[in-house]
Scaffold this active site. Structure first.
Site, mmCIF file in Angstrom:
data_model
loop_
_atom_site.group_PDB
_atom_site.id
_atom_site.type_symbol
_atom_site.label_atom_id
_atom_site.label_comp_id
_atom_site.label_asym_id
_atom_site.label_seq_id
_atom_site.Cartn_x
_atom_site.Cartn_y
_atom_site.Cartn_z
ATOM 1 N N LYS A 173 1.266 -1.365 -0.005
ATOM 2 C CA LYS A 173 0.012 -0.121 -0.516
ATOM 3 C C LYS A 173 0.742 1.299 0.401
ATOM 4 C CE LYS A 173 -2.509 -1.349 3.681
ATOM 5 N NZ LYS A 173 -2.813 -1.533 4.414
ATOM 6 N N THR A 212 -8.606 9.793 8.077
ATOM 7 C CA THR A 212 -8.428 8.153 7.681
ATOM 8 C C THR A 212 -8.036 6.853 8.819
ATOM 9 O OG1 THR A 212 -6.130 8.942 7.526
ATOM 10 C CG2 THR A 212 -7.123 9.463 5.674
ATOM 11 N N GLY A 214 -8.242 3.375 10.242
ATOM 12 C CA GLY A 214 -8.820 2.830 9.744
ATOM 13 C C GLY A 214 -8.874 2.259 8.587
ATOM 14 N N THR A 215 -8.238 3.069 7.609
ATOM 15 C CA THR A 215 -7.879 2.599 5.999
ATOM 16 C C THR A 215 -7.693 1.019 6.448
ATOM 17 O OG1 THR A 215 -5.738 3.566 6.193
ATOM 18 C CG2 THR A 215 -7.725 4.914 5.784
ATOM 19 N N GLY A 216 -6.382 1.077 7.051
ATOM 20 C CA GLY A 216 -5.984 -0.626 6.812
ATOM 21 C C GLY A 216 -7.088 -1.397 7.107
ATOM 22 N N CYS A 217 -6.909 -1.840 8.326
ATOM 23 C CA CYS A 217 -7.981 -2.503 8.397
ATOM 24 C C CYS A 217 -9.706 -2.243 6.799
ATOM 25 C CB CYS A 217 -8.867 -2.073 9.478
ATOM 26 S SG CYS A 217 -7.355 -2.113 11.672
#
Length: 269
Positions: A173, A212, A214-217
């Protein structure tokens, strides 16, 4: 039957990441979300004030309870905290006939550590080898491989280094890279998905929105939802990227710090 997706992760009391973000994402994708809690955090928009991992036997019991009775079409992992938990979850996943999306969570959005340094070897040796897709961000790439990504070209080296640990696919990412000016003009966020042979470069507009959390989860959970519905890995990742881009664009202020992405953005017209 509605596809069933299981998240194995920590709780975010502020509701922006972790188990809470995973279940919201699953609802938004029309699947039945289930959870195995690995840790409890005291967390809000400004940081993590405390974290307490659950005993291995509690994690194992939750997992067996869900999988043995209800069954799953995909598993997603997030915060696993310790080497003991990493190894237990890896063993459970290896005995489950379902794709696994591994988000190797190392830090919170605010830089708070969520994985013990002593657990890194277990992530490399036990967890990544059972992953269908591993989804590290650039900080986690450094943590796991030592590869520092400063350009798109470096993302290939990062992916190769992650794939050496055994996941079928690596999704690197690039959200933390400096803005890339794409073919359409504006700044873009670029991710690389590869299995070591095929390469899929995923580009989306980069929104000037600090909220932003929580983007990865959210991205990893969205990928798991796609896989549970029978999509291929590239199809699932492409759809997840589109979903999380919309969620970032609609991210909203909450508390005094960094607010969450909006998991329900598609419902708001």
């Amino acid at each position: 039957m509605i596809p069933r997706v299981l998240t194995v992760a920590g709780s975010d009391s502020g509701g922006g990441a972790g188990i809470q973000a995973d279940l919201k994402t699953m609802l938004a994708h029309g699947v039945h979300g289930m959870s195995v809690l690995t840790a409890v955090t005291a967390q809000n928009s400004v940081g993590v004030q405390g974290a307490w991992e659950l005993p291995v036997e509690a994690v194992r019991a939750q997992y067996r309870s869900v999988v043995d009775d209800i069954g799953v079409q995909a598993v997603k992992t997030g915060m696993l905290a310790s080497a003991e938990l990493v190894e237990a979850v890896a063993e459970l996943i290896s005995g489950t006939d379902a794709p696994a999306v591994v988000d190797p969570v190392g830090f919170s959005k605010h830089g708070d550590p969520l994985l013990a340094a002593s657990a890194l070897d277990s992530v490399r040796a036990k967890l990544l080898p059972v992953a269908t897709v591993a989804t590290p961000n650039l900080d986690e790439v450094i943590q796991l491989t030592g590869v520092r990504v400063e350009s798109e070209g470096d993302m290939r080296r990062a992916a190769a280094a992650v794939l050496e640990f055994g996941p079928r696919w690596a999704l690197i990412k690039g959200g933390h890279l400096p803005g890339d000016t794409g073919r359409a003009g504006g700044s873009q966020a670029v991710d690389l998905l590869t299995d070591g042979f095929a390469e899929h470069w995923l580009r989306a507009p980069r929104y000037d929105n600090r909220h932003t959390h929580g983007t990865g989860c959210t991205l990893a959970s969205a990928v798991a939802c796609g896989l549970a519905k029978g999509l291929s890995v590239p199809e699932a990742v492409t759809a997840a990227k589109e979903y999380v881009t919309g969620a970032i664009a609609a991210g909203f202020a909450l508390g005094a710090g960094i607010g969450p992405v909006d998991h329900g953005w598609r419902f708001r017209g």
